[in-house]
Scaffold this motif. Structure first.
Motif, PDB file in Angstrom:
ATOM      1  N   ASN A 210      51.278 -39.141 -12.918  1.00 34.08           N
ATOM      2  CA  ASN A 210      49.840 -39.321 -13.017  1.00 34.08           C
ATOM      3  C   ASN A 210      49.068 -38.045 -12.690  1.00 34.08           C
ATOM      4  N   PRO A 211      49.181 -36.991 -13.507  1.00 33.66           N
ATOM      5  CA  PRO A 211      48.405 -35.796 -13.236  1.00 33.66           C
ATOM      6  C   PRO A 211      46.935 -36.014 -13.590  1.00 33.66           C
ATOM      7  N   LEU A 212      46.091 -35.061 -13.233  1.00 33.59           N
ATOM      8  CA  LEU A 212      44.703 -35.122 -13.659  1.00 33.59           C
ATOM      9  C   LEU A 212      44.639 -35.237 -15.177  1.00 33.59           C
ATOM     10  N   PRO A 213      43.717 -36.035 -15.703  1.00 32.14           N
ATOM     11  CA  PRO A 213      43.649 -36.210 -17.156  1.00 32.14           C
ATOM     12  C   PRO A 213      43.553 -34.893 -17.923  1.00 32.14           C
ATOM     13  N   ALA A 214      42.753 -33.957 -17.444  1.00 29.87           N
ATOM     14  CA  ALA A 214      42.615 -32.688 -18.159  1.00 29.87           C
ATOM     15  C   ALA A 214      43.931 -31.943 -18.264  1.00 29.87           C
TER      16      ALA A 214
END
Length: 245
Positions: A210-214
């Motif tokens: 779950n990384p940052l969306p960007a």
């Protein structure tokens, strides 16, 4: 960097002119063969950057705005005349400065609940992908209700440019571009205040669940660029460029 587009980071004293040239050149290339140029826009400070710099860039690199389609990657569900409306800001400020006839603008329908607005906007976009627009009801930055493009849409683009200016974006930029140890799970509450204490950690677009969306935007056959001013890039330790490719 995970499989997908190679990420290029450009750090400029003033990002606006280079960003405008980036857009105008790609628009000219898209319409040169009789095609259409589709531009997905976000709001915030980007509105002012494009309003100031895109019209003169189009004069230098004619690109037929009448054959553009403007859509909005992330739009607050407020009336177009509301000061928080991204579409309204572009229609009031940028579009009158473009040579006519102007672009076709694809804005969300006002007055709909988030789920209905997302479904309606997805239908307007005529994309044959699953969940091209997502409904958001708990955005950490008010107003809480908005609709936003999903990763499949962004990763299908020929070119993606993230634009960030100001020292307040530096911690977020660092977390998005450089890999963390250990990984940082994404939560809506992971806002800049929280990220400031993570400025020495980095997001690697690879094994994180779950990384940052960007950090998950990486078009496999497109170009990925980060266009920053010096303040937003102050925490980066990777090599950067002083021009926009």
């Amino acid at each position: 960097m995970a499989p997908g587009a190679a990420c290029r980071v450009s750090v400029l004293p003033e990002p606006g002119p280079g960003l405008a040239r980036f857009v105008a050149e790609r628009a000219a290339a898209a319409v040169a063969g009789g095609g259409r140029f589709t531009l997905g826009l976000s709001g915030g400070s980007l509105v002012e950057l494009l309003t100031r710099h895109l019209p003169p860039a189009i004069e230098s690199c004619p690109s037929a705005p009448a054959r553009w389609l403007l859509a909005f990657c992330d739009e607050r569900l407020v009336p177009p005349e509301h000061p928080d409306s991204t579409a309204g800001a572009y229609q009031a400020r940028l579009l009158p400065r473009l040579p006519g006839p102007g672009p076709r603008v694809l804005a969300p329908s006002p007055g709909l609940a988030p789920a209905a607005a997302a479904a309606d906007y997805a239908a307007k976009l005529r994309q044959e992908q699953e969940a091209v627009v997502a409904a958001i009801t708990d955005s950490p930055k008010p107003p809480p209700e908005r609709i936003t493009f999903t990763l499949p849409v962004l990763n299908a683009a020929k070119a993606v440019a993230f634009v960030a200016t100001g020292e307040g974006k530096a911690a977020v930029v660092k977390v998005c571009i450089q890999p963390p140890h250990p990984p940082i799970p994404w939560k809506p509450s992971l806002v800049p205040e929280t990220l400031s204490r993570l400025s020495r950690q980095r997001i690697l677009e690879g094994d994180e669940e779950n990384p940052l969306p960007a950090a998950r935007v990486r078009p496999p056959s497109g170009q990925l660029c980060w266009i920053l001013d010096e303040a937003a890039a102050k925490e980066l330790t990777i090599p950067v460029e002083n021009s926009i490719p």
